[in-house]
Design a protein around this motif. Structure first.
Motif, PDB file in Angstrom:
ATOM      1  N   ARG A 126       0.837  -1.209   0.000  1.00  0.00           N
ATOM      2  CA  ARG A 126       0.000   0.000   0.000  1.00  0.00           C
ATOM      3  C   ARG A 126       0.872   1.260   0.000  1.00  0.00           C
ATOM      4  O   ARG A 126       0.557   2.248  -0.675  1.00  0.00           O
ATOM      5  CB  ARG A 126      -0.942  -0.006   1.208  1.00  0.00           C
ATOM      6  CG  ARG A 126      -2.079  -1.018   1.088  1.00  0.00           C
ATOM      7  CD  ARG A 126      -3.146  -0.797   2.149  1.00  0.00           C
ATOM      8  NE  ARG A 126      -2.681  -1.111   3.489  1.00  0.00           N
ATOM      9  CZ  ARG A 126      -2.740  -2.327   4.038  1.00  0.00           C
ATOM     10  NH1 ARG A 126      -3.234  -3.344   3.348  1.00  0.00           N
ATOM     11  NH2 ARG A 126      -2.302  -2.534   5.267  1.00  0.00           N
ATOM     12  N   GLY A 127       1.964   1.233   0.754  1.00  0.00           N
ATOM     13  CA  GLY A 127       2.876   2.367   0.782  1.00  0.00           C
ATOM     14  C   GLY A 127       3.554   2.591  -0.562  1.00  0.00           C
ATOM     15  O   GLY A 127       3.694   3.735  -1.020  1.00  0.00           O
ATOM     16  N   ILE A 128       3.956   1.504  -1.200  1.00  0.00           N
ATOM     17  CA  ILE A 128       4.584   1.602  -2.525  1.00  0.00           C
ATOM     18  C   ILE A 128       3.605   2.190  -3.533  1.00  0.00           C
ATOM     19  O   ILE A 128       3.953   3.071  -4.330  1.00  0.00           O
ATOM     20  CB  ILE A 128       5.063   0.211  -2.997  1.00  0.00           C
ATOM     21  CG1 ILE A 128       6.210  -0.292  -2.120  1.00  0.00           C
ATOM     22  CG2 ILE A 128       5.502   0.269  -4.463  1.00  0.00           C
ATOM     23  CD1 ILE A 128       6.602  -1.736  -2.381  1.00  0.00           C
ATOM     24  N   GLU A 129       2.364   1.688  -3.496  1.00  0.00           N
ATOM     25  CA  GLU A 129       1.364   2.165  -4.455  1.00  0.00           C
ATOM     26  C   GLU A 129       1.033   3.637  -4.236  1.00  0.00           C
ATOM     27  O   GLU A 129       0.860   4.395  -5.203  1.00  0.00           O
ATOM     28  CB  GLU A 129       0.107   1.301  -4.361  1.00  0.00           C
ATOM     29  CG  GLU A 129       0.333  -0.128  -4.883  1.00  0.00           C
ATOM     30  CD  GLU A 129      -0.861  -1.030  -4.655  1.00  0.00           C
ATOM     31  OE1 GLU A 129      -1.714  -0.692  -3.773  1.00  0.00           O
ATOM     32  OE2 GLU A 129      -0.942  -2.075  -5.320  1.00  0.00           O
ATOM     33  N   VAL A 135       4.141  10.103  -7.640  1.00  0.00           N
ATOM     34  CA  VAL A 135       5.080  10.374  -8.738  1.00  0.00           C
ATOM     35  C   VAL A 135       4.329  10.588 -10.043  1.00  0.00           C
ATOM     36  O   VAL A 135       4.638  11.486 -10.829  1.00  0.00           O
ATOM     37  CB  VAL A 135       6.094   9.222  -8.887  1.00  0.00           C
ATOM     38  CG1 VAL A 135       6.992   9.441 -10.111  1.00  0.00           C
ATOM     39  CG2 VAL A 135       6.943   9.092  -7.635  1.00  0.00           C
ATOM     40  N   THR A 136       3.305   9.769 -10.293  1.00  0.00           N
ATOM     41  CA  THR A 136       2.583   9.850 -11.566  1.00  0.00           C
ATOM     42  C   THR A 136       1.644  11.051 -11.638  1.00  0.00           C
ATOM     43  O   THR A 136       1.026  11.277 -12.671  1.00  0.00           O
ATOM     44  CB  THR A 136       1.791   8.548 -11.816  1.00  0.00           C
ATOM     45  OG1 THR A 136       0.934   8.280 -10.693  1.00  0.00           O
ATOM     46  CG2 THR A 136       2.724   7.371 -12.014  1.00  0.00           C
ATOM     47  N   GLU A 137       1.538  11.819 -10.568  1.00  0.00           N
ATOM     48  CA  GLU A 137       0.825  13.088 -10.655  1.00  0.00           C
ATOM     49  C   GLU A 137       1.607  14.079 -11.524  1.00  0.00           C
ATOM     50  O   GLU A 137       1.040  15.017 -12.084  1.00  0.00           O
ATOM     51  CB  GLU A 137       0.629  13.686  -9.256  1.00  0.00           C
ATOM     52  CG  GLU A 137      -0.405  12.961  -8.411  1.00  0.00           C
ATOM     53  CD  GLU A 137      -0.514  13.572  -7.011  1.00  0.00           C
ATOM     54  OE1 GLU A 137       0.141  14.604  -6.767  1.00  0.00           O
ATOM     55  OE2 GLU A 137      -1.242  13.007  -6.192  1.00  0.00           O
ATOM     56  N   HIS A 138       2.909  13.863 -11.618  1.00  0.00           N
ATOM     57  CA  HIS A 138       3.773  14.774 -12.371  1.00  0.00           C
ATOM     58  C   HIS A 138       4.429  14.102 -13.576  1.00  0.00           C
ATOM     59  O   HIS A 138       4.969  14.766 -14.442  1.00  0.00           O
ATOM     60  CB  HIS A 138       4.887  15.304 -11.455  1.00  0.00           C
ATOM     61  CG  HIS A 138       4.372  15.849 -10.152  1.00  0.00           C
ATOM     62  ND1 HIS A 138       3.754  17.075 -10.044  1.00  0.00           N
ATOM     63  CD2 HIS A 138       4.359  15.307  -8.906  1.00  0.00           C
ATOM     64  CE1 HIS A 138       3.403  17.271  -8.784  1.00  0.00           C
ATOM     65  NE2 HIS A 138       3.753  16.216  -8.072  1.00  0.00           N
ATOM     66  N   TYR A 139       4.351  12.776 -13.614  1.00  0.00           N
ATOM     67  CA  TYR A 139       5.037  12.048 -14.675  1.00  0.00           C
ATOM     68  C   TYR A 139       4.147  10.898 -15.135  1.00  0.00           C
ATOM     69  O   TYR A 139       3.727  10.065 -14.329  1.00  0.00           O
ATOM     70  CB  TYR A 139       6.371  11.494 -14.132  1.00  0.00           C
ATOM     71  CG  TYR A 139       7.075  10.530 -15.051  1.00  0.00           C
ATOM     72  CD1 TYR A 139       7.694  10.973 -16.218  1.00  0.00           C
ATOM     73  CD2 TYR A 139       7.131   9.165 -14.751  1.00  0.00           C
ATOM     74  CE1 TYR A 139       8.345  10.090 -17.061  1.00  0.00           C
ATOM     75  CE2 TYR A 139       7.784   8.268 -15.581  1.00  0.00           C
ATOM     76  CZ  TYR A 139       8.398   8.728 -16.739  1.00  0.00           C
ATOM     77  OH  TYR A 139       9.036   7.853 -17.564  1.00  0.00           O
ATOM     78  N   VAL A 140       3.853  10.868 -16.433  1.00  0.00           N
ATOM     79  CA  VAL A 140       3.016   9.808 -16.997  1.00  0.00           C
ATOM     80  C   VAL A 140       3.942   8.766 -17.628  1.00  0.00           C
ATOM     81  O   VAL A 140       4.564   9.038 -18.673  1.00  0.00           O
ATOM     82  CB  VAL A 140       2.049  10.374 -18.062  1.00  0.00           C
ATOM     83  CG1 VAL A 140       1.168   9.245 -18.608  1.00  0.00           C
ATOM     84  CG2 VAL A 140       1.204  11.490 -17.481  1.00  0.00           C
ATOM     85  N   ASN A 156      11.525   7.814 -14.255  1.00  0.00           N
ATOM     86  CA  ASN A 156      11.368   6.505 -14.882  1.00  0.00           C
ATOM     87  C   ASN A 156      12.022   5.431 -14.016  1.00  0.00           C
ATOM     88  O   ASN A 156      11.476   4.339 -13.841  1.00  0.00           O
ATOM     89  CB  ASN A 156      12.017   6.531 -16.270  1.00  0.00           C
ATOM     90  CG  ASN A 156      11.565   5.375 -17.138  1.00  0.00           C
ATOM     91  OD1 ASN A 156      10.393   5.008 -17.145  1.00  0.00           O
ATOM     92  ND2 ASN A 156      12.490   4.795 -17.881  1.00  0.00           N
ATOM     93  N   LEU A 157      13.185   5.757 -13.434  1.00  0.00           N
ATOM     94  CA  LEU A 157      13.856   4.842 -12.509  1.00  0.00           C
ATOM     95  C   LEU A 157      12.998   4.609 -11.276  1.00  0.00           C
ATOM     96  O   LEU A 157      12.848   3.471 -10.816  1.00  0.00           O
ATOM     97  CB  LEU A 157      15.216   5.420 -12.111  1.00  0.00           C
ATOM     98  CG  LEU A 157      15.972   4.699 -10.980  1.00  0.00           C
ATOM     99  CD1 LEU A 157      16.321   3.273 -11.388  1.00  0.00           C
ATOM    100  CD2 LEU A 157      17.234   5.472 -10.619  1.00  0.00           C
ATOM    101  N   ALA A 162       9.710   1.040  -8.024  1.00  0.00           N
ATOM    102  CA  ALA A 162       8.473   0.806  -7.262  1.00  0.00           C
ATOM    103  C   ALA A 162       7.742  -0.427  -7.773  1.00  0.00           C
ATOM    104  O   ALA A 162       7.262  -1.251  -6.983  1.00  0.00           O
ATOM    105  CB  ALA A 162       7.572   2.039  -7.352  1.00  0.00           C
ATOM    106  N   ASP A 163       7.655  -0.568  -9.102  1.00  0.00           N
ATOM    107  CA  ASP A 163       6.955  -1.715  -9.678  1.00  0.00           C
ATOM    108  C   ASP A 163       7.668  -3.025  -9.338  1.00  0.00           C
ATOM    109  O   ASP A 163       7.026  -4.030  -9.028  1.00  0.00           O
ATOM    110  CB  ASP A 163       6.840  -1.552 -11.198  1.00  0.00           C
ATOM    111  CG  ASP A 163       5.879  -0.442 -11.593  1.00  0.00           C
ATOM    112  OD1 ASP A 163       5.091   0.007 -10.729  1.00  0.00           O
ATOM    113  OD2 ASP A 163       5.914  -0.008 -12.767  1.00  0.00           O
ATOM    114  N   ALA A 164       9.007  -3.006  -9.383  1.00  0.00           N
ATOM    115  CA  ALA A 164       9.767  -4.213  -9.049  1.00  0.00           C
ATOM    116  C   ALA A 164       9.607  -4.563  -7.575  1.00  0.00           C
ATOM    117  O   ALA A 164       9.462  -5.741  -7.212  1.00  0.00           O
ATOM    118  CB  ALA A 164      11.246  -4.009  -9.394  1.00  0.00           C
TER     119      ALA A 164
END
Length: 213
Positions: A126-129, A135-140, A156-157, A162-164
């Motif tokens: 939940r914390g990672i998500e 981050v995606t508020e500023h970067y798509v 991007n890094l 985060a996904d990994a």
């Protein structure tokens, strides 16, 4: 958080009572000197400091009949046990912990009940998500890093990391829920410490003045 604090407390706790060189030997056996700041000087300093803080009890042991200086054996206190578990829980749930702290916590995860370990790891996801969303508020991500120039590679890094992290954590949860490993209260635990006199195949062999105390 410093990994050395958790590593030393956990190692002493697993032995019940251990002198400094035993703790050092265990941490080298686990390879902690390669992936953390668990160097001899740091280990012996941590033992002395945590004894002063009431997390460990220092017992003076008479020298052996073969001679040599007296040694100090350390035993974890109730406060030390509480601190050890606090550090494990904090490291497992905090998505932004350094790799050495996270690795140390995983080394002691089976000291917890199975259900609690799963709950902590789900909190981690939940914390990672939540962090990823910020981050995606500023970067798509779908737009690629070039949209922000080379600075976009930083975000991007972050996204890939985060996904990994989330994928790895979900896999660990699945294995634990599937019955992997022996957790607290389930029977004989995995033994990951060296017995007195057992040879350590991963020992560095580096001498330190604290080895004899």
């Amino acid at each position: 958080m410093s990994a050395i604090r958790l590593l030393v407390l956990g190692a002493v706790r697993q032995h019940g009572r251990a002198h400094g060189y035993q703790v050092r030997n265990d941490l080298e056996y686990w390879g902690a000197h390669e992936w953390s700041n668990a160097k001899p000087g740091s280990i012996y300093h941590a033992l002395k400091q945590m004894a002063k803080q009431g997390l460990l009890i220092a017992h003076e042991i008479a020298p052996s009949t073969a001679g040599g200086p007296p040694r100090t054996e350390y035993e974890i206190t109730e406060a030390g046990t509480e601190e050890c578990f606090r550090l494990v829980r904090e490291a497992l749930t905090s998505y932004d912990q350094k790799t050495d702290v996270k690795s140390a916590a995983i080394g002691f995860i089976v000291e917890l009940p199975r259900a609690e370990a799963v709950a902590l790891l789900k909190e981690r996801i939940r914390g990672i998500e939540a962090w990823r969303c910020s981050v995606t508020e500023h970067y798509v991500p779908e737009g690629g890093p070039e949209q922000l120039g080379h600075i976009g590679e930083i975000m991007n890094l972050w996204i890939h990391t985060a996904d990994a992290e989330a994928e790895w954590t979900r896999g660990l949860i699945a294995r634990i829920e599937g019955g992997a490993y022996t957790f607290a209260g389930e029977g004989e635990p995995f033994v990951g410490v060296l017995t007195e006199g057992e040879e350590n195949p991963y020992a560095t062999g580096e001498k330190h003045p604290g080895d004899d105390h």
